[in-house]
Design a protein around this motif. Structure first.
Motif, mmCIF file in Angstrom:
data_model
loop_
_atom_site.group_PDB
_atom_site.id
_atom_site.type_symbol
_atom_site.label_atom_id
_atom_site.label_comp_id
_atom_site.label_asym_id
_atom_site.label_seq_id
_atom_site.Cartn_x
_atom_site.Cartn_y
_atom_site.Cartn_z
ATOM 1 N N LYS A 84 -9.849 3.636 4.290
ATOM 2 C CA LYS A 84 -9.699 4.748 3.350
ATOM 3 C C LYS A 84 -8.444 4.561 2.490
ATOM 4 O O LYS A 84 -8.469 4.814 1.289
ATOM 5 N N LEU A 85 -7.357 4.077 3.100
ATOM 6 C CA LEU A 85 -6.133 3.826 2.337
ATOM 7 C C LEU A 85 -6.379 2.746 1.289
ATOM 8 O O LEU A 85 -5.974 2.897 0.137
ATOM 9 N N ARG A 86 -7.066 1.691 1.658
ATOM 10 C CA ARG A 86 -7.382 0.629 0.686
ATOM 11 C C ARG A 86 -8.232 1.187 -0.462
ATOM 12 O O ARG A 86 -8.025 0.849 -1.622
ATOM 13 N N GLU B 51 -8.828 3.328 -6.112
ATOM 14 C CA GLU B 51 -9.092 4.493 -6.963
ATOM 15 C C GLU B 51 -7.918 4.777 -7.897
ATOM 16 O O GLU B 51 -8.109 5.243 -9.022
ATOM 17 N N LYS B 52 -6.700 4.498 -7.423
ATOM 18 C CA LYS B 52 -5.501 4.716 -8.241
ATOM 19 C C LYS B 52 -5.185 3.516 -9.130
ATOM 20 O O LYS B 52 -4.220 3.528 -9.876
ATOM 21 N N PHE C 275 0.765 -2.223 -5.459
ATOM 22 C CA PHE C 275 1.271 -0.974 -4.910
ATOM 23 C C PHE C 275 2.576 -1.201 -4.159
ATOM 24 O O PHE C 275 3.504 -0.414 -4.289
ATOM 25 N N SER C 276 2.641 -2.276 -3.392
ATOM 26 C CA SER C 276 3.876 -2.541 -2.648
ATOM 27 C C SER C 276 5.036 -2.767 -3.621
ATOM 28 O O SER C 276 6.139 -2.257 -3.401
ATOM 29 N N GLN D 187 3.534 8.342 -3.834
ATOM 30 C CA GLN D 187 3.078 7.423 -4.878
ATOM 31 C C GLN D 187 1.568 7.512 -5.091
ATOM 32 O O GLN D 187 1.075 7.258 -6.183
ATOM 33 N N LEU D 188 0.849 7.889 -4.040
ATOM 34 C CA LEU D 188 -0.600 8.064 -4.152
ATOM 35 C C LEU D 188 -0.972 9.467 -4.629
ATOM 36 O O LEU D 188 -2.133 9.748 -4.893
ATOM 37 N N GLY D 189 0.016 10.358 -4.703
ATOM 38 C CA GLY D 189 -0.247 11.730 -5.115
ATOM 39 C C GLY D 189 -0.968 12.521 -4.042
ATOM 40 O O GLY D 189 -1.735 13.443 -4.338
#
Length: 70
Positions: free
Chosen positions: A10-12, A17-18, A25-26, A57-59
């Motif tokens: 789900k995190l991936r 999606e972002k 991202f890192s 950062q992912l909101g």
């Protein structure tokens, strides 16, 4: 207590999606790519500050991404 990613897949998906790869991202969050990969793959546990930084950062809210394991 440990902070762990609730669901790596789900995190991936959230990253995609972002519009981020794990590498992008890192870099965007100031984490090393290796460290972020270890967090995603449950090999390292982030500090509360790092977990909050990732969530922000992912909101998303902290509990949308992570759980606290006793």
């Amino acid at each position: 207590m440990e902070i762990i990613v609730k669901d790596s897949d789900k995190l991936r998906a959230m990253l995609i999606e972002k519009g981020f790869s794990q590498r992008e991202f890192s870099r965007h969050t100031g984490l090393s790519e290796n460290y972020f990969n270890q967090i995603v793959n449950h090999k390292k546990n982030p500090s509360p500050a790092v977990a909050k930084k990732i969530s922000n950062q992912l909101g998303l809210e902290f509990h949308d991404v992570f759980q606290i394991k006793k």
